[in-house]
Scaffold this motif. Structure first.
Motif, short mmCIF file in Angstrom:
data_model
loop_
_atom_site.label_atom_id
_atom_site.label_comp_id
_atom_site.label_asym_id
_atom_site.label_seq_id
_atom_site.Cartn_x
_atom_site.Cartn_y
_atom_site.Cartn_z
N GLN A 34 0.83 -1.21 0.00
CA GLN A 34 0.00 0.00 0.00
C GLN A 34 0.87 1.27 0.00
O GLN A 34 2.09 1.19 -0.03
CB GLN A 34 -0.91 -0.02 1.22
CG GLN A 34 -1.75 -1.28 1.33
CD GLN A 34 -2.90 -1.32 0.33
OE1 GLN A 34 -3.82 -0.54 0.41
NE2 GLN A 34 -2.85 -2.23 -0.61
N ILE A 35 0.20 2.40 0.04
CA ILE A 35 0.92 3.68 -0.05
C ILE A 35 1.78 3.87 1.21
O ILE A 35 1.30 3.76 2.33
CB ILE A 35 -0.09 4.83 -0.21
CG1 ILE A 35 -0.93 4.60 -1.48
CG2 ILE A 35 0.62 6.17 -0.27
CD1 ILE A 35 -2.14 5.48 -1.60
N ALA A 36 3.05 4.15 0.98
CA ALA A 36 4.01 4.27 2.08
C ALA A 36 3.76 5.56 2.87
O ALA A 36 3.06 6.44 2.39
CB ALA A 36 5.42 4.26 1.52
N PRO A 37 4.36 5.67 4.07
CA PRO A 37 4.18 6.91 4.84
C PRO A 37 4.62 8.12 4.03
O PRO A 37 5.60 8.06 3.28
CB PRO A 37 5.12 6.73 6.04
CG PRO A 37 5.47 5.29 6.10
CD PRO A 37 5.24 4.72 4.75
N VAL A 38 3.89 9.22 4.17
CA VAL A 38 4.23 10.44 3.42
C VAL A 38 5.42 11.12 4.10
O VAL A 38 5.41 11.33 5.31
CB VAL A 38 3.02 11.40 3.40
CG1 VAL A 38 3.37 12.70 2.71
CG2 VAL A 38 1.84 10.73 2.71
N VAL A 39 6.44 11.43 3.31
CA VAL A 39 7.61 12.13 3.85
C VAL A 39 7.69 13.47 3.13
O VAL A 39 7.98 13.51 1.94
CB VAL A 39 8.90 11.33 3.62
CG1 VAL A 39 10.09 12.06 4.21
CG2 VAL A 39 8.78 9.94 4.21
N SER A 40 7.38 14.54 3.83
CA SER A 40 7.35 15.84 3.15
C SER A 40 8.67 16.58 3.28
O SER A 40 8.94 17.51 2.53
CB SER A 40 6.21 16.70 3.70
OG SER A 40 6.40 16.90 5.08
N ILE A 41 9.51 16.18 4.21
CA ILE A 41 10.78 16.90 4.40
C ILE A 41 11.91 16.17 3.67
O ILE A 41 11.75 15.02 3.27
CB ILE A 41 11.13 17.02 5.90
CG1 ILE A 41 11.15 15.62 6.53
CG2 ILE A 41 10.18 17.94 6.61
CD1 ILE A 41 11.80 15.59 7.87
N ASP A 42 13.03 16.86 3.53
CA ASP A 42 14.21 16.24 2.93
C ASP A 42 14.82 15.29 3.95
O ASP A 42 15.30 15.73 5.00
CB ASP A 42 15.20 17.34 2.54
CG ASP A 42 16.50 16.76 1.98
OD1 ASP A 42 16.56 15.53 1.75
OD2 ASP A 42 17.44 17.54 1.76
N ALA A 43 14.77 14.00 3.65
CA ALA A 43 15.25 13.00 4.63
C ALA A 43 16.64 12.47 4.25
O ALA A 43 17.04 11.41 4.73
CB ALA A 43 14.25 11.87 4.72
N SER A 44 17.38 13.22 3.43
CA SER A 44 18.70 12.73 2.96
C SER A 44 19.60 12.32 4.12
O SER A 44 20.33 11.34 4.02
CB SER A 44 19.41 13.81 2.15
OG SER A 44 18.65 14.17 1.04
N ARG A 45 19.55 13.08 5.19
CA ARG A 45 20.48 12.82 6.31
C ARG A 45 20.29 11.41 6.86
O ARG A 45 21.22 10.82 7.39
CB ARG A 45 20.30 13.86 7.41
CG ARG A 45 21.17 13.56 8.64
CD ARG A 45 21.46 14.74 9.51
NE ARG A 45 22.23 14.32 10.68
CZ ARG A 45 23.55 14.20 10.73
NH1 ARG A 45 24.26 14.47 9.66
NH2 ARG A 45 24.16 13.81 11.83
N TRP A 46 19.08 10.88 6.76
CA TRP A 46 18.83 9.59 7.42
C TRP A 46 18.73 8.43 6.44
O TRP A 46 18.40 7.32 6.85
CB TRP A 46 17.55 9.71 8.27
CG TRP A 46 17.68 10.84 9.23
CD1 TRP A 46 18.48 10.87 10.34
CD2 TRP A 46 17.06 12.13 9.14
NE1 TRP A 46 18.38 12.11 10.95
CE2 TRP A 46 17.52 12.89 10.23
CE3 TRP A 46 16.17 12.71 8.24
CZ2 TRP A 46 17.10 14.21 10.45
CZ3 TRP A 46 15.75 14.02 8.45
CH2 TRP A 46 16.22 14.73 9.55
N GLU A 47 19.03 8.70 5.18
CA GLU A 47 18.92 7.62 4.19
C GLU A 47 19.86 6.46 4.52
O GLU A 47 19.58 5.32 4.22
CB GLU A 47 19.22 8.13 2.78
CG GLU A 47 18.13 9.03 2.20
CD GLU A 47 16.86 8.29 1.82
OE1 GLU A 47 16.79 7.07 2.06
OE2 GLU A 47 15.94 8.93 1.30
N THR A 48 21.01 6.78 5.11
CA THR A 48 21.98 5.72 5.42
C THR A 48 21.98 5.37 6.91
O THR A 48 22.85 4.64 7.37
CB THR A 48 23.40 6.12 4.99
OG1 THR A 48 23.73 7.35 5.64
CG2 THR A 48 23.51 6.29 3.49
N ALA A 49 21.02 5.91 7.64
CA ALA A 49 20.96 5.62 9.08
C ALA A 49 20.48 4.18 9.28
O ALA A 49 19.64 3.70 8.53
CB ALA A 49 20.01 6.59 9.77
#
Lengths: 520, 447, 357
Positions: free
Chosen positions: B168-183
């Motif tokens: 189904q449709i994934a959680p909406v992410v409206s902010i830039d989440a680049s910092r946590w892509e590799t977290a």
């Protein structure tokens, strides 16, 4: 990020008029006095991530310029960068350098760091990588470099936080303030934007000037032709002289290299100054809620920079630890910062709109707000209890993303909140909303009479714009709550997991044990 | 052809096994279970049963849903099953009427200290500081919950059951989440993904074996949207529309093909000057025309032993753009009263006998990464019990064929654009291959 | 990363494939890619200058970085790959098919091509052979069967071989000198690297089939990237790079490219810069970042009123409608078709709000 329909139409209008058009009724960036601004500019060698030269200073004054002849020499670059540290750290009110002392609770005046474009922001990130945890070289130097690495890291991270008002990439500021009739890709060039803004005459004249400006690099890299023609020979001479321990030869070559770098840095510095001047000359007023955003930025600066530099834990904002330049490996740190970012976006989006009719129009166009007329006001309360209900009608051709139960507030009176009880389509295809006023039923305490009670019949036939209220406090609260790890599910939710992503070399990884111990 | 009945019994056995294992796991106070479920496979039913058994075993049970309506729905179903429960509501919502046996409580201090079942939203559970944690927390629609939100549920209980539909449709992410892509614990990613990345071996890792909602053909069609296998409980050909009257033209061709398979595509020629991007009146009129045509054929719907006349409320229409939905609404008349029209986001959790959808890529000749995400298509293609009609401009196959998706994801992350492109291609390709695509000349040919 | 001698560098098809994939709608781009006529040459002929020059320092840095990775039998890279678990601890040994000028052992691409094929055959014939290499530098493969294309040669930066798996797994790696900044690493650069790696995966599939070795190896659908770390002289390895769909893309892309090539007049190698100049163009925002003719094409697109001169989002919004026509519609012209009707409505809704305020 894709353009919204509104931005596309504005770009079309800018094309039609052959010049950039102001975006927004108000300016969404604070214009600070020159002494509260530090301009910071870099150049680097192609393929390298370390700076080759740095220019910094206040607008309207000659910049200080640092260069090194051979940027592939780690020690030379470290020496150069260390010289930048006192000025940058003083400007950022590092506890050890600030004129205002180390107390994190001291109220500081606003300040900004301006950079020409995003590639210079990336350089801050590179510097954070190189120096946040370095132990390279003599101790007093590496301590200073660590402090500089922390500062650059914080500036870079803060630049990503929606609504922040401190790290200003000039191209981002200009593209937010004006709509340019050009491709988004080209709008990362500051000279290009300024040529569009400052050239007089026809569309063709501006376009030609912008295209000409675009030919000179303003990113941190230097034009390859210039590198080949001017810098390669200089550097070869320098390295030959160095190999031969020919000091005069080295100095001569270094001067040659510096001349080129100074010119490159100077151009980038000048363009950034011009961008600031353009904003100062803009006749629009600043959005009245910018002060709140600056306040939020200073709060972030206090919590995430000054506090951490002083190694003071914060019951709400987490332990004092140096974040990795790369990511947040500790789950609480990652979630907390994520929530802060969400809350910041919420604050920005739901604050500025109250003082900018263009922003309101954008929200209405996106179906996120209602612009309509109150066609009925009634009070469903009994006795002394008031339950004001409004019926509002609006244009039914527009999209609508609001649903029953959505909370809204009145533009210009954010404290007055409403809840959508019912949405209907009228026979003439308008939207008809039934809304219950849930907050500020009577008006603010200091009401001078200009705010009518929500149940007043005099509100009928008034036009209103209703937008979502800011829920930023909720995001902030979550950012605090997520640090609480003495919870029964912590074994799953709060433990640092054993997955490959946790492996970061120690020169770029934060001290996870320290975070855990400090929390305990 | 599989033996009629045998296969279904196998599915029933598998479902019973999954249910028993989950109940045993919960009653035995094991710490972690994750259940992946295809659409309409009875995941809420499973949650209700396991929660009820935990309560019977005198445990304090909490349930977190992603929306208020999901929480209300679960409470309604507890009420219908005669299981007492608490609807843990927002302040101000205590006055709302609750079904029999359901109490509304807003203050966490007022929650019972003994065995109970309390149902609230993730948002509500995440904002309190619970002094007396529950024994176990069930999370409904867990793939729609971001990891950060799950972290806040760590204070609710020490044991977890995560149930959801990964397609189904994934959680909406409206902010830039680049910092946590590799977290290691990226706060914006769906919580079960991260839980499984580390605990797959130690957790009870279950999946429901079959969709009960969808017809057999559809199950095959949407399977590429999922990373785990599943079947359809329905036998091929047992869910049907049986028309009483013949209708002519494109509508007749659609109905005729629906007799062969549960999914039919309808294409309209792409205009010379390019297709309308957002509000395509012809496509809207065609979608409504097909609904009208189906009703004019006065069909009965047949599902196993059940047979009833198809009515307008049995039909749903869906497009991704609000304006397109509004445009379809304009074409409805009184005979179509009761047809629901909405976006895929709003259709989640709902179902109809017949769905008519506008393909998300209709009119999109230069698809962006967002356009290629298949969460919305997956939702749209999994709401029907009997028949699905997908309407699109006929540029779709060519657009997919010539598009070269760029893998612009962060380091180490899956190629969502590439996968979306692939899934879209497979989905439409399967309809073409099965000769299930009807070419309409224009809305007038649909009536 | 330069792969070979000057002449050989033109034989490496990967760059031309990617050039084509960035704008397959542009006929001029197709001719340039198929007939191997560099756009820089075309631009120089057309305007007297080209714009996409590479930094000499960056080129040197790329060469130095790669040399450092493969020096001493690839010790640095092997260790990094073991740390990242791309290869097991027992992994050792490098087969080097790079050109001599880059520190390798091959004189030309043909030698690298033959050497790679020979290595794959030998390893398949004697799987347990002691001293077998776990890492291959500059593995070179040819995509067979493309009669219309001049040559489809691929030089794979780094190829890991997991001999501990059955059958042995070939893992494609791509070396890049740009900095690894975690989630901030340049997304377009990453997309290019993955597209290239996808081409390698596809190329390996084909070559193994041609060598009748399909059952002897498995080509992994997850690859690795070798990047630099800002501020440090060590490689940063990113593992688990999803190449499934990029390999599919490459497979489909070669078919489309072949189709495009087949529709062109004249055999391969007969086109000239003039053929490129004369071909129809399709300007898009992406051209700014890779094509030397972007300025020229933008001017033409502007003359034709293409929305792409205001960016891809505007082009997408306008569809086939020209800029002038869109402005006419805004000024009140009657729409001529459904697309214009829809466009006008969308624009008017927005404008209406602005006038409302």
């Amino acid at each position: 990020m894709a353009l919204t329909a509104d931005q596309v139409v504005r770009r079309l209008r800018a094309f039609e008029q052959g010049k950039p058009l102001p975006s927004g009724e108000t300016l969404r960036v604070q214009r600070l006095p020159d002494e509260q601004i530090l301009i910071l500019v870099f150049v680097r060698m192609g393929g390298e991530s370390a700076p080759w030269g740095i220019a910094y200073g206040r607008p309207g004054r000659k910049p200080d310029i640092l260069t090194t002849p051979e940027p592939r020499t780690r020690d030379a670059v470290a020496e150069m960068v260390a010289q930048l540290a006192p000025t940058l750290l003083t400007h950022l009110n590092h506890p050890k350098y600030s004129h205002w002392g180390p107390d994190p609770d001291t109220k500081l005046p606003p300040f900004q760091v301006w950079l020409p474009n995003r590639s210079h922001l990336e350089m801050l990130h590179h510097l954070a990588y190189a120096y946040t945890f370095t132990k390279f070289g003599e101790r007093s130097r590496h301590v200073r470099l660590n402090q500089l690495g922390h500062a650059c890291g914080w500036l870079f991270r803060e630049a990503q936080r929606p609504g922040q008002t401190i790290t200003m990439a000039a191209t981002d500021v200009l593209t937010e303030a004006y709509t340019f009739p050009a491709e988004t890709t080209r709008q990362g060039h500051l000279g290009f934007l300024l040529a569009w803004l400052q050239t007089r005459g026809s569309r063709e004249a501006r376009m030609a000037a912008a295209a000409a400006a675009e030919e000179q690099s303003i990113a941190t890299t230097i034009d390859p032709t210039e590198e080949r023609d001017e810098l390669v020979p200089g550097l070869e001479t320098y390295n030959t002289a160095r190999a031969a321990k020919n000091m005069p030869g080295m100095e001569k070559a270094a001067r040659m290299i510096r001349r080129v770098l100074v010119e490159e840095l100077g151009r980038r510095f000048d363009l950034t100054e011009r961008a600031i001047a353009v904003l100062h000359a803009d006749k629009r007023r600043e959005n009245r809620y910018l002060d709140d955003l600056m306040e939020a930025s200073l709060d972030e600066h206090r919590r995430q920079f000054r506090r951490i530099e002083r190694q003071v834990d914060d019951a709400e904002d987490g332990p004092a630890f140096r974040p990795s330049p790369e990511t947040d490996r500790h789950p609480s740190a990652a979630a907390s910062r994520y929530y802060v970012s969400e809350a910041s976006e919420e604050l920005r989006d739901h604050l500025l709109v109250h003082d900018d009719r263009e922003l309101q129009a954008e929200l209405v166009a996106a179906g996120e707000a209602i612009a309509g007329r109150i066609v009925e006001v009634r009070d469903e309360g009994e006795g002394r209890k008031t339950i004001p209900v409004w019926v509002v009608e609006s244009n039914g051709a527009l999209p609508l993303r609001l649903r029953e139960d959505s909370a809204l507030c009145v533009v210009g009176l954010p404290g007055r909140e409403l809840r959508i009880r019912n949405i209907e389509r009228t026979p003439d295809l308008r939207y008809r909303f039934e809304l219950q006023v849930t907050k500020l039923l009577h008006g603010p305490h200091d009401n001078d009479g200009s705010v009518l009670p929500a149940a007043s019949p005099r509100l009928k036939r008034r036009t209103v714009v209703l937008v979502k209220p800011s829920m930023h406090q909720i995001g902030r609260r979550r950012s605090f709550l997520v640090w609480k790890r003495d919870v029964p599910g912590a074994w799953l939710t709060h433990r640092v997991p054993k997955v490959p992503e946790v492996d970061l070399p120690k020169e770029i990884g934060e001290d996870l044990t320290a975070i855990t111990v400090r929390r305990a | 052809m599989r033996p009629r009945g045998t296969f279904r019994r196998q599915i029933d056995v598998k479902v019973a096994t999954v249910t028993d294992r989950l109940i045993r796991h919960v009653v035995d106070e094991e710490r972690l279970a994750v259940v992946q479920a295809p659409p309409g496979s009875g995941k809420t039913h499973l949650l209700l049963r396991a929660a009820k058994e935990a309560y019977r075993a005198r445990q304090r049970v909490s349930v977190a849903t992603q929306t208020r309506s999901q929480a209300d729905d679960i409470c309604r179903r507890f009420s219908e099953a005669g299981v007492p429960a608490i609807r843990f509501v927002a302040h101000g919502d205590t006055g709302a009427e609750q079904p029999p046996g359901i109490d509304a409580i807003a203050r966490h201090q007022d929650l019972p200290h003994g065995p109970c079942i309390a149902v609230g939203t993730t948002a509500k559970w995440g904002l309190i500081e619970l002094a007396d944690p529950f024994d176990v927390l069930f999370v409904e629609e867990a793939w729609q919950m971001a990891w950060a939100d799950f972290m806040l549920l760590g204070q609710v209980a020490g044991r977890f059951v995560l149930i959801g539909d990964p397609g189904q449709i994934a959680p909406v992410v409206s902010i830039d989440a680049s910092r946590w892509e590799t977290a290691p614990r990226a706060p914006h990613r769906p919580a079960p993904e991260l839980v499984l990345s580390e605990h797959r071996k130690s957790a009870l890792d279950l999946s429901l074996p079959a969709t009960r909602r969808l017809p057999a053909c559809t199950a095959g069609l949407i399977r590429p949207f999922y990373d785990f296998p599943f079947d359809a409980w329905a036998e091929p050909g047992e869910r049907l529309l049986v028309p009483l009257r013949r209708v002519a033209g494109v509508r007749g061709a659609v109905i005729e093909r629906l007799g062969r398979s549960s999914v039919v595509g309808v294409t309209l020629p792409t205009p010379e000057g390019g297709p309308p991007l957002e509000c395509d009146s012809e496509v809207a009129a065609t979608a409504v025309g097909i609904a009208r045509g189906i009703l004019e054929s006065q069909p009965d719907w047949v599902m196993g032993q059940a047979r009833r006349r198809l009515r307008p409320p049995d039909i749903g229409l869906c497009a991704t753009h609000h304006v397109m939905n509004a445009e379809m609404a304009l074409h409805l008349d009184r005979r179509l009263d009761g047809i629901n029209i909405d976006t895929p986001e709003r259709w989640q959790g709902l179902q109809r006998k017949v769905m008519i959808i506008v393909h998300p890529l209709s009119g999109v000749v230069q698809p962006s990464a967002f356009d290629l995400e298949t969460g919305r298509l997956c939702v749209m293609a999994s709401r029907h019990e009997i028949a699905l009609v997908v309407v699109t401009r006929n540029h779709l196959p060519e657009t997919l064929d010539s598009h070269m998706p760029a893998a612009e994801q962060a380091v180490g992350r899956p190629d969502v654009s590439g996968r979306g492109h692939h899934q879209n291609t497979v989905f439409w390709g399967a309809l073409v291959e099965r000769d299930q695509v009807v070419e309409a000349r224009g809305p007038e040919s649909v009536g | 990363m330069p792969k070979s001698t000057r002449d050989d560098s033109h034989r490496d098809t990967r760059r031309r494939f990617e050039q084509w994939a960035r704008n397959p709608q542009c006929q001029a781009n197709v001719i340039s890619a198929v007939h191997n006529i560099p756009m820089a040459r075309v631009a120089e002929q057309e305007t007297g200058r080209s714009t996409m020059g590479q930094s000499p320092f960056a080129i040197a840095r790329g060469q130095a970085f790669e040399k450092s990775l493969f020096r001493n039998g690839g010790r640095l890279l092997l260790e990094a790959l073991k740390r990242s678990r791309v290869l097991p601890d027992e992994a050792a040994g490098l087969a080097d098919f790079r050109m001599r000028m880059h520190g390798g052992t091959c004189r030309n691409l043909d030698e690298a091509l033959a050497g790679t094929a020979d290595l794959l055959r030998r390893l398949a014939a004697k799987p347990g052979r002691p001293g077998r290499p776990w890492l291959v530098a500059g593995a070179t493969v040819r995509i067979p069967g493309n009669t219309m294309l001049p040559e489809a040669l691929l030089v794979i930066d780094a190829l890991g071989i997991r001999h501990d798996e059955s059958p042995p797994t070939l893992i494609v790696g791509e070396i890049k000198t740009y900095p690894d900044r975690g989630g901030y690493t340049d997304r377009q650069e990453l997309a290019t690297a993955r597209a290239q790696a996808g081409v390698y995966v596809h190329g390996l599939d084909l070559v193994l089939a041609e060598l009748d070795l399909t059952d002897e190896y498995r080509v992994a659908r997850q690859g690795f990237l070798v990047l630099t770390r800002p501020g440090f002289n060590r490689p940063s390895i990113r593992v688990g790079e999803d190449l499934r769909y990029q390999a599919e893309r490459a497979k489909r892309g070669f078919v489309l490219l072949e189709r495009a090539a087949a529709s062109m007049p004249g055999p391969s190698g007969t086109a000239t810069p003039d053929s490129v100049i004369a071909a129809p163009i399709s300007y898009s925002e992406a051209c700014v970042s890779f094509c030397d003719r972007a300025d020229t094409c933008r001017a033409k697109a502007l003359e034709a009123g293409c929305g792409s001169v205001l960016g891809d989002d505007v082009a997408r919004f306008l569809g086939a409608t020209t800029l002038q026509r869109a402005l006419d519609l805004l000024a009140g012209s009657t729409p001529a078709n459904a697309a214009e009707q829809d466009l006008k409505r969308r624009m008017q809704d927005i404008e209406g709000l602005r006038s409302w305020r």
